[in-house]
Structure formats: structure tokens, C-alpha cells
Design a protein around this motif. Structure first.
Motif, PDB file in Angstrom:
ATOM      1  N   VAL A   1       0.838  -1.202   0.000  1.00 25.22           N
ATOM      2  CA  VAL A   1       0.000   0.000   0.000  1.00 25.22           C
ATOM      3  C   VAL A   1       0.875   1.254   0.000  1.00 25.22           C
ATOM      4  O   VAL A   1       0.582   2.233  -0.694  1.00 25.22           O
ATOM      5  CB  VAL A   1      -0.963  -0.005   1.199  1.00 25.22           C
ATOM      6  N   ALA A   2       1.965   1.230   0.777  1.00 20.63           N
ATOM      7  CA  ALA A   2       2.876   2.376   0.812  1.00 20.63           C
ATOM      8  C   ALA A   2       3.458   2.643  -0.572  1.00 20.63           C
ATOM      9  O   ALA A   2       3.520   3.796  -1.035  1.00 20.63           O
ATOM     10  CB  ALA A   2       3.986   2.130   1.826  1.00 20.63           C
ATOM     11  N   ALA A   3       3.911   1.578  -1.246  1.00 16.60           N
ATOM     12  CA  ALA A   3       4.473   1.747  -2.588  1.00 16.60           C
ATOM     13  C   ALA A   3       3.424   2.279  -3.560  1.00 16.60           C
ATOM     14  O   ALA A   3       3.713   3.154  -4.394  1.00 16.60           O
ATOM     15  CB  ALA A   3       5.035   0.415  -3.082  1.00 16.60           C
ATOM     16  N   GLN A   4       2.193   1.755  -3.450  1.00 18.24           N
ATOM     17  CA  GLN A   4       1.127   2.216  -4.346  1.00 18.24           C
ATOM     18  C   GLN A   4       0.787   3.684  -4.092  1.00 18.24           C
ATOM     19  O   GLN A   4       0.555   4.446  -5.031  1.00 18.24           O
ATOM     20  CB  GLN A   4      -0.118   1.352  -4.145  1.00 18.24           C
ATOM     21  N   SER A   5       0.766   4.090  -2.823  1.00 15.99           N
ATOM     22  CA  SER A   5       0.443   5.492  -2.517  1.00 15.99           C
ATOM     23  C   SER A   5       1.552   6.427  -2.999  1.00 15.99           C
ATOM     24  O   SER A   5       1.276   7.552  -3.427  1.00 15.99           O
ATOM     25  CB  SER A   5       0.198   5.662  -1.015  1.00 15.99           C
ATOM     26  N   LEU A   6       2.802   5.969  -2.942  1.00 18.77           N
ATOM     27  CA  LEU A   6       3.904   6.793  -3.452  1.00 18.77           C
ATOM     28  C   LEU A   6       3.803   6.957  -4.962  1.00 18.77           C
ATOM     29  O   LEU A   6       4.043   8.059  -5.491  1.00 18.77           O
ATOM     30  CB  LEU A   6       5.242   6.161  -3.077  1.00 18.77           C
ATOM     31  N   ARG A   7       3.458   5.895  -5.665  1.00 12.81           N
ATOM     32  CA  ARG A   7       3.287   6.020  -7.125  1.00 12.81           C
ATOM     33  C   ARG A   7       2.156   6.985  -7.452  1.00 12.81           C
ATOM     34  O   ARG A   7       2.229   7.750  -8.425  1.00 12.81           O
ATOM     35  CB  ARG A   7       3.027   4.646  -7.736  1.00 12.81           C
ATOM     36  N   ALA A   8       1.103   6.952  -6.636  1.00  9.61           N
ATOM     37  CA  ALA A   8       0.003   7.896  -6.848  1.00  9.61           C
ATOM     38  C   ALA A   8       0.485   9.332  -6.686  1.00  9.61           C
ATOM     39  O   ALA A   8       0.067  10.231  -7.427  1.00  9.61           O
ATOM     40  CB  ALA A   8      -1.133   7.599  -5.871  1.00  9.61           C
ATOM     41  N   GLN A   9       1.390   9.571  -5.726  1.00  7.04           N
ATOM     42  CA  GLN A   9       1.931  10.916  -5.521  1.00  7.04           C
ATOM     43  C   GLN A   9       2.703  11.392  -6.751  1.00  7.04           C
ATOM     44  O   GLN A   9       2.673  12.566  -7.098  1.00  7.04           O
ATOM     45  CB  GLN A   9       2.850  10.913  -4.299  1.00  7.04           C
ATOM     46  N   TRP A  10       3.397  10.480  -7.416  1.00  7.97           N
ATOM     47  CA  TRP A  10       4.177  10.868  -8.598  1.00  7.97           C
ATOM     48  C   TRP A  10       3.278  11.318  -9.746  1.00  7.97           C
ATOM     49  O   TRP A  10       3.717  12.060 -10.622  1.00  7.97           O
ATOM     50  CB  TRP A  10       5.038   9.689  -9.069  1.00  7.97           C
ATOM     51  N   HIS A  11       2.031  10.860  -9.755  1.00  4.58           N
ATOM     52  CA  HIS A  11       1.111  11.172 -10.860  1.00  4.58           C
ATOM     53  C   HIS A  11      -0.111  11.950 -10.341  1.00  4.58           C
ATOM     54  O   HIS A  11      -1.197  11.825 -10.885  1.00  4.58           O
ATOM     55  CB  HIS A  11       0.660   9.883 -11.534  1.00  4.58           C
ATOM     56  N   GLN A  12       0.097  12.764  -9.315  1.00  4.90           N
ATOM     57  CA  GLN A  12      -1.021  13.351  -8.596  1.00  4.90           C
ATOM     58  C   GLN A  12      -1.690  14.526  -9.291  1.00  4.90           C
ATOM     59  O   GLN A  12      -2.773  14.946  -8.887  1.00  4.90           O
ATOM     60  CB  GLN A  12      -0.564  13.803  -7.212  1.00  4.90           C
ATOM     61  N   ARG A  13      -1.101  15.078 -10.331  1.00  2.00           N
ATOM     62  CA  ARG A  13      -1.679  16.277 -10.935  1.00  2.00           C
ATOM     63  C   ARG A  13      -2.771  15.986 -11.961  1.00  2.00           C
ATOM     64  O   ARG A  13      -3.464  16.910 -12.396  1.00  2.00           O
ATOM     65  CB  ARG A  13      -0.577  17.120 -11.581  1.00  2.00           C
ATOM     66  N   TYR A  14      -2.933  14.738 -12.370  1.00  2.00           N
ATOM     67  CA  TYR A  14      -3.954  14.425 -13.367  1.00  2.00           C
ATOM     68  C   TYR A  14      -5.333  14.542 -12.713  1.00  2.00           C
ATOM     69  O   TYR A  14      -5.659  13.813 -11.777  1.00  2.00           O
ATOM     70  CB  TYR A  14      -3.751  13.027 -13.938  1.00  2.00           C
ATOM     71  N   ALA A  15      -6.150  15.460 -13.201  1.00  2.00           N
ATOM     72  CA  ALA A  15      -7.403  15.820 -12.519  1.00  2.00           C
ATOM     73  C   ALA A  15      -8.354  14.634 -12.421  1.00  2.00           C
ATOM     74  O   ALA A  15      -8.524  13.858 -13.374  1.00  2.00           O
ATOM     75  CB  ALA A  15      -8.079  16.971 -13.252  1.00  2.00           C
ATOM     76  N   ASP A  16      -8.986  14.504 -11.263  1.00  4.29           N
ATOM     77  CA  ASP A  16      -9.924  13.407 -11.064  1.00  4.29           C
ATOM     78  C   ASP A  16     -11.084  13.463 -12.046  1.00  4.29           C
ATOM     79  O   ASP A  16     -11.571  12.425 -12.505  1.00  4.29           O
ATOM     80  CB  ASP A  16     -10.426  13.376  -9.620  1.00  4.29           C
ATOM     81  N   THR A  17     -11.537  14.671 -12.399  1.00  3.02           N
ATOM     82  CA  THR A  17     -12.635  14.783 -13.360  1.00  3.02           C
ATOM     83  C   THR A  17     -12.224  14.257 -14.731  1.00  3.02           C
ATOM     84  O   THR A  17     -13.030  13.630 -15.430  1.00  3.02           O
ATOM     85  CB  THR A  17     -13.087  16.248 -13.476  1.00  3.02           C
ATOM     86  N   ASP A  18     -10.967  14.501 -15.120  1.00  5.02           N
ATOM     87  CA  ASP A  18     -10.482  13.973 -16.397  1.00  5.02           C
ATOM     88  C   ASP A  18     -10.394  12.454 -16.352  1.00  5.02           C
ATOM     89  O   ASP A  18     -10.717  11.768 -17.335  1.00  5.02           O
ATOM     90  CB  ASP A  18      -9.105  14.555 -16.724  1.00  5.02           C
ATOM     91  N   LEU A  19      -9.962  11.909 -15.222  1.00  3.20           N
ATOM     92  CA  LEU A  19      -9.848  10.463 -15.108  1.00  3.20           C
ATOM     93  C   LEU A  19     -11.224   9.805 -15.157  1.00  3.20           C
ATOM     94  O   LEU A  19     -11.401   8.760 -15.805  1.00  3.20           O
ATOM     95  CB  LEU A  19      -9.116  10.098 -13.814  1.00  3.20           C
ATOM     96  N   LEU A  20     -12.212  10.387 -14.488  1.00  2.00           N
ATOM     97  CA  LEU A  20     -13.568   9.849 -14.555  1.00  2.00           C
ATOM     98  C   LEU A  20     -14.075   9.847 -15.992  1.00  2.00           C
ATOM     99  O   LEU A  20     -14.731   8.890 -16.437  1.00  2.00           O
ATOM    100  CB  LEU A  20     -14.509  10.679 -13.674  1.00  2.00           C
ATOM    101  N   ARG A  21     -13.768  10.917 -16.722  1.00  2.00           N
ATOM    102  CA  ARG A  21     -14.180  10.998 -18.125  1.00  2.00           C
ATOM    103  C   ARG A  21     -13.481   9.913 -18.950  1.00  2.00           C
ATOM    104  O   ARG A  21     -14.102   9.263 -19.801  1.00  2.00           O
ATOM    105  CB  ARG A  21     -13.859  12.385 -18.672  1.00  2.00           C
ATOM    106  N   ASP A  22     -12.192   9.700 -18.702  1.00  2.00           N
ATOM    107  CA  ASP A  22     -11.458   8.650 -19.422  1.00  2.00           C
ATOM    108  C   ASP A  22     -12.055   7.273 -19.156  1.00  2.00           C
ATOM    109  O   ASP A  22     -12.137   6.431 -20.065  1.00  2.00           O
ATOM    110  CB  ASP A  22      -9.986   8.640 -18.990  1.00  2.00           C
ATOM    111  N   LEU A  23     -12.455   7.032 -17.904  1.00  2.00           N
ATOM    112  CA  LEU A  23     -12.982   5.726 -17.523  1.00  2.00           C
ATOM    113  C   LEU A  23     -14.418   5.526 -17.976  1.00  2.00           C
ATOM    114  O   LEU A  23     -14.906   4.394 -18.011  1.00  2.00           O
ATOM    115  CB  LEU A  23     -12.902   5.554 -15.997  1.00  2.00           C
TER     116      LEU A  23
END
Length: 626
Positions: free
Chosen positions: A337-359
């Protein structure tokens, strides 16, 4: 660095835009007011405190932000600089100085904002005694995020300490205008394309979360009558604030459990925050009954060195997706979980609204990726020229469309847990039971023996297990001779405005469901349905299906659910064998029901409060409906 030019209009960041539209939909709601205070213990100099806050405001560019609309599009600009010196309230003569200060702070938090006129912040100082001061700060979430609050506390301590020593105030805040420039540059950058590709890989095959009610335990834990350890309320700012659509359960775990968490984190080689996040992942998997866990993870939205000293609204919410293996040890899960949360920090600027639209996932208000775990960065040892200052959170300044856990440092050095939920969904999760099970699991993980596997853990404590396994299965209990419609009607009378059904974006209260079911039941009886008849229900899953089933029971009939995915031949066989005389369906499926006269179904509205579909008239007995 020179101040940004006044009057130049700029677009809102994605993070700001979500807050803007949510506030405009409910202008009088103070839910987006963020607020908290520092208890400064010792002989602080009140004039130095006033000078500190004035200096803090002067170097914070967000205090000059104003907002407007042009052709329906929100914009922001910097107003001219203005002097600000906080008011000092002397409440030392009050019978209860702390209560007097709290009343003033609560009243301020309850004040609805004016997004266009501003300012969207304030600071207040209170003297409770010669050696006790309070510094209170309130700001709108459109201007600051939770990360900004931690920056502000550290900077205030730096300024006060420097002023007390007669020295330089140190490195000032970063520029919010520069942060906006960085966000604009990111929009068309290779970094954004890399972030998008990362999230596409991570979320491949993921299913959209079903909302707070999507839990196996919520049905078994509700209705216990338990109260939280400290307080619970429906409010927009804190446990005793104005009503504005949030229910909250607040509790604290003591320092002993916090020390055990530190020990578990150390042997797992992660931080205590990452260890707590792992417990949240595990709890969600056990509570909801799944091995593919999805949580919402708030992130600062800042990656450059200068932005980490810049207050402003830049926060984002990204998904934390993690599988659970029952054979895995708790320590190994924490490391993953720690490793996964760190990877999320590296890619944290991609807007959640854009990701929802992509999905291609539905946008459910401000809800994103399931329950949110927000570990608020609070300084445990803030000092003002050597005087200890203890942080107290009053409001995180946001809605709670998803079940949210906010974690802060408690008064005694332990942990404070704030479980919040939108009041419209209050009936879907018993927050007190959810909190009890979370703390129980936390204790089991961090105090248990090293190497304990996930399979050895249980989300239910002893009391909950006795209630579910023994009391609810006690067949010696006398049966209750009440029908389903009678039980439902009684519940609707007790809680008419509580949410009875949630399906996607559609919500039905008990009152609306009862009213619509009564309407359809009357229609059924008026068109020839008799007690004991069997009604076919050919509808998709959703609010209309629930309405039709309840209406059938209210009419004294029985129902047979006909799955729209069945082939026509199976529908024909089922309705023939069950001697179904009437089918409730919609125009989407009525052509699958052979009749000797044209059917008269109606297409149900997409509105959650619209009347349900009408039944298809029964065909002659010699031609059974399909």
C-alpha cells in the motif's frame, strides 16, 4: 518576487472549478468553509500575534483572490492589496472563556460566503488568559486546501519567532500566480500524457464504486442505537455547527494505540500514515466483501519545490487501487500500500474529473473513487518562540458525498477520526458501527503478533459478532406478525426524508417511495389485480424496480421478477408456468410480451421522484404474456 497584476482574469483550476459549481448550486451553505484554531499556551505577546497574522496575510496572494463569471464561465483575478489586522477578543472575563471563544468561531464558520465580493477568509485572536491565546482561521475551500493549512501553521510560527527575536521572517510563501501558471503549462505537457497513461494502466478493469451503501456489513451493523465516543451531528462545519447536509462521527484513539501503530509501521518499514492507509484498505475489503479495493486518496496537487510552500486550492483526489491476498502478512500489505500510494503521488496532478471521463464512469456529485481517506498533515510540535501551540480542526471545508475518514492528531497525542457522510445517505451506513469496526481492526493489526496474515483478521468485534451470529439467528424469538408493506409504512412515517434507495445518481426518500408505490398499487387494484394474483415485473435494476415490487405487495399480490436479460422464450415459459396475469414493464420491453390487443405501458422518467411505470394490461388467458 513581484505581486501578480490586479484585475487580470484567469480560468479556475480543475480543483477550484468543482468547488465553485458546488457552492453556486447552494449559495447559502457554509459547508465549504474550512476552519480551525491554534491553542497557544504561555505568555504570548498579543501585539506580536497581530503583527504575525498581518504579515502572513500580506504575503499570501490567495487573500486577494476574487471570483466572477463571464458568459457562465467562472474566472478569478487578484484584487488590489489591502491591509489586514486581525481583531483581538478578550474573553478572559467570561465565566467560560473557551466556550465564549468557541461560540464566536462557530458563528463565523456558519456564515455563508459571497464568492464574488470576498474576502473569503478571516483571522481572529482570542485572549483567554494571560498565558492562553487562541488564533482562529477560516477560509473558503475555493481559496485554500487542507495542505495550505499546514503550510500556514508553519509559516506563522516562523514569523512570530523571528519577530520575537527581532530578526528576519525567513523565506516567504510561494506565489499562487506561479502555481496557476504551472497548472496551465501542465495541461498540454508530456507529463500529463504520462500521468494519463499511468492511470489508464492502473484502472484497467476496475468497476465504479457503488457508493457508501455498497457494503456487506452496513446492513448488519445498522440500527444498533450506538453513539460515537465523542459526538455526532448533521452539520456543515463540525459536530455542533449549522445544519447543512453532513453527518459526522468523531472519536479519538489513545496514545497507546498510536504508539502501537508506530511500532507496526517501523517493522513494516513504512510511515505511520502509510500503515494507517493500509488498515483502511484492509478494512474496506473486509467490510465491503471484495479483494479489489478502491479508495479515494486526497493529494496536494503540488510537485515543484516552490509549490510546496504555496498556499492555495490545488488539491486533487486520485484512486488508490490495491488487491488483498488473504495469505499475505499485514506487514507485506502495508509495504505494498505504501508503494502504491507513493506512485500515486508521482502522478497526482492528473485531474480526477479527467480520469472519470477517461474511464466513462458517472460523475456522482463530488464523489469519485469510493470512500476517501484523508490523513491531514498536522504539525505535532508547532511552537511560537518556544511556546507550544496545539492544532484543532473544526471543518475540513468540503462535502461528504462519499464516506470519508479524516485523520488528525488528537489532543492527547493519539489520533482523532472524523467519519463523515452526506446526510442524504445517512441511512446507508451506521457511522458509529463503521468507526467501531475500523478501530477494532486497527487494534488487531497493530497490536497483534508479527507475521499475522490477512485471513486471520475479522472486521467484527466480539459484541458485533454476538449480535449478528447469535442474537439475529435466535429462532426462539417470537415471530413478528406484520407484513412487509406495514413495516415499510411504519419506517416511512418515522423517517420520511431519509434516503430509502440509491441507484446511480437517483435517490428516493422513504416518503417518495411510499407515495409512488401507493399510486401504483391503487392502479393495479383498479385494473383488476386481486389478492393472491402473481404479477410479473420486467424492469431493469433501479428505483422503478423497487417501487414496482413494493406496490405489488401493497396490492396484496405476489411478484415474479423477470430478468430483462432472459431470452424471450424463457420469459414466455416463466409467465406461463407461474400463471402470471399482469406484467409491469416499460416501452423498452413491452414488445417482448405478445398480446391480442396493443399494450399501454408508459416509459418511466429518469427523475428519481417521477411516478413509476404502469402495468401492461393482461392478455387473454389463452395467450400468456412473455
Amino acid at each position: 518576487m513581484s505581486a501578480p497584476a490586479a484585475g487580470v482574469r484567469r480560468p479556475l483550476s480543475p480543483a477550484q472549478a468543482g468547488v465553485w459549481y458546488a457552492q453556486r448550486l447552494d449559495p447559502a451553505n457554509p459547508v465549504f468553509n474550512m476552519g480551525g484554531y491554534l491553542d497557544i499556551l504561555g505568555p504570548a505577546d498579543p501585539e506580536l500575534l497581530r503583527a504575525t497574522v498581518a504579515a502572513l496575510v500580506a504575503e499570501d496572494e490567495t487573500t486577494r483572490l476574487r471570483f466572477t463569471e463571464a458568459d457562465g464561465v467562472p474566472q478569478q483575478y487578484f484584487a488590489a492589496e489591502a491591509d489586514f489586522t486581525p481583531r483581538l477578543y478578550d474573553v478572559s472575563g467570561e465565566p467560560d472563556p473557551a466556550a465564549a471563544a468557541m461560540r464566536t468561531m462557530r458563528a463565523d464558520l456558519a456564515s455563508p460566503p459571497d464568492l464574488e465580493l470576498g474576502p473569503l477568509f478571516t483571522h481572529l485572536l482570542f485572549r483567554l488568559g494571560d498565558e492562553h491565546f487562541i488564533w482562529y482561521h477560516r477560509v473558503h475551500h475555493l481559496v485554500h486546501d487542507g495542505y495550505s493549512a499546514s503550510i500556514q501553521r508553519r509559516r506563522a510560527a516562523e514569523i512570530y519567532t523571528a519577530l520575537a527575536a527581532g530578526g528576519d521572517g525567513g523565506t516567504p510563501y510561494g506565489s499562487f500566480a506561479v502555481l496557476l501558471d504551472e497548472q496551465a503549462a501542465y495541461a498540454g505537457s508530456a507529463a500529463r500524457r504520462r500521468d494519463r497513461a499511468y492511470w489508464a494502466r492502473l484502472m484497467e478493469g476496475a468497476e465504479p464504486p457503488g457508493g457508501p451503501a455498497a457494503s456487506a456489513a452496513s446492513a448488519t451493523a445498522g440500527g444498533t442505537g450506538d453513539t460515537p465516543a465523542r459526538d455526532s451531528a448533521s452539520d456543515g462545519t463540525a459536530a455542533h455547527g449549522p445544519a447543512s447536509g453532513i453527518v459526522r462521527d468523531v472519536s479519538e484513539v489513545d496514545r497507546r494505540l498510536r504508539d502501537a501503530l508506530d511500532g507496526f509501521a517501523e517493522r513494516s518499514r513504512v510511515t505511520w500514515q502509510q500503515a494507517l492507509l493500509a488498515v483502511a484498505v484492509l478494512h474496506r475489503g473486509l467490510w465491503a466483501g471484495g479483494s479489489d479495493v478502491l479508495l479515494g486518496l486526497p493529494v496536494p496537487g503540488r510537485v515543484t519545490p516552490g509549490s510546496h510552500r504555496t498556499p492555495g486550492m490545488a488539491a486533487n483526489t486520485v484512486p488508490l487501487r490495491c488487491g488483498i491476498d488473504p495469505r499475505e502478512t499485514c506487514e507485506d500489505l502495508a509495504a505494498r500500500v505504501a508503494a502504491q500510494s507513493l506512485r500515486a503521488q508521482w502522478h497526482q496532478r492528473y485531474a480526477d474529473t479527467d480520469l472519470l471521463r477517461d474511464l466513462g464512469w458517472p460523475a456522482r456529485g463530488r464523489s469519485r473513487f469510493g470512500p476517501v481517506v484523508n490523513i491531514v498533515p498536522l504539525d505535532e510540535r508547532t511552537t511560537f518562540a518556544g511556546l507550544p501551540a496545539v492544532s484543532h480542526l473544526l471543518s475540513t471545508g468540503g462535502t461528504a458525498d462519499d464516506l470519508t475518514l479524516s485523520v488528525t492528531i488528537g489532543d492527547g497525542g493519539g489520533l482523532r477520526f472524523d467519519f463523515t457522510l452526506d446526510a442524504a445517505q445517512a441511512g446507508s451506513v451506521d457511522l458509529a458501527a463503521y468507526r467501531r469496526s475500523f478501530v477494532h481492526l486497527l487494534s488487531a493489526v497493530v497490536t497483534g503478533p508479527a507475521g499475522r496474515t490477512v485471513a486471520e483478521l475479522d472486521v467484527c468485534d466480539a459484541e458485533e459478532r454476538v449480535r449478528v451470529v447469535e442474537r439475529w439467528n435466535d429462532t426462539a424469538a417470537p415471530p413478528e406478525h406484520r407484513s412487509v408493506p406495514a413495516v415499510f409504512a411504519a419506517q416511512a412515517a418515522r423517517t420520511p426524508d431519509a434516503t430509502a434507495i440509491i441507484h446511480g445518481d437517483h435517490h428516493l426518500t422513504y416518503h417518495h417511495l411510499d407515495t409512488h408505490a401507493n399510486q401504483l398499487a391503487h392502479h393495479l387494484t383498479a385494473t383488476g389485480t386481486h389478492r393472491g394474483d402473481i404479477i410479473g415485473v420486467l424492469l431493469e435494476r433501479g428505483t422503478h424496480l423497487a417501487t414496482a415490487l413494493l406496490a405489488t405487495l401493497k396490492a396484496g399480490a405476489a411478484y415474479a421478477v423477470l430478468d430483462p436479460d432472459f431470452p424471450d422464450e424463457r420469459l414466455t415459459t416463466t409467465t406461463t408456468d407461474a400463471h402470471i396475469t399482469t406484467v409491469i414493464t416499460t416501452t423498452q420491453h413491452h414488445h417482448r410480451l405478445p398480446t391480442t390487443s396493443p399494450p399501454t405501458p408508459s416509459t418511466p422518467s429518469t427523475s428519481p421522484t417521477s411516478p413509476p411505470p404502469h402495468p401492461t394490461p393482461p392478455p387473454p388467458a389463452t395467450t400468456p404474456p412473455a
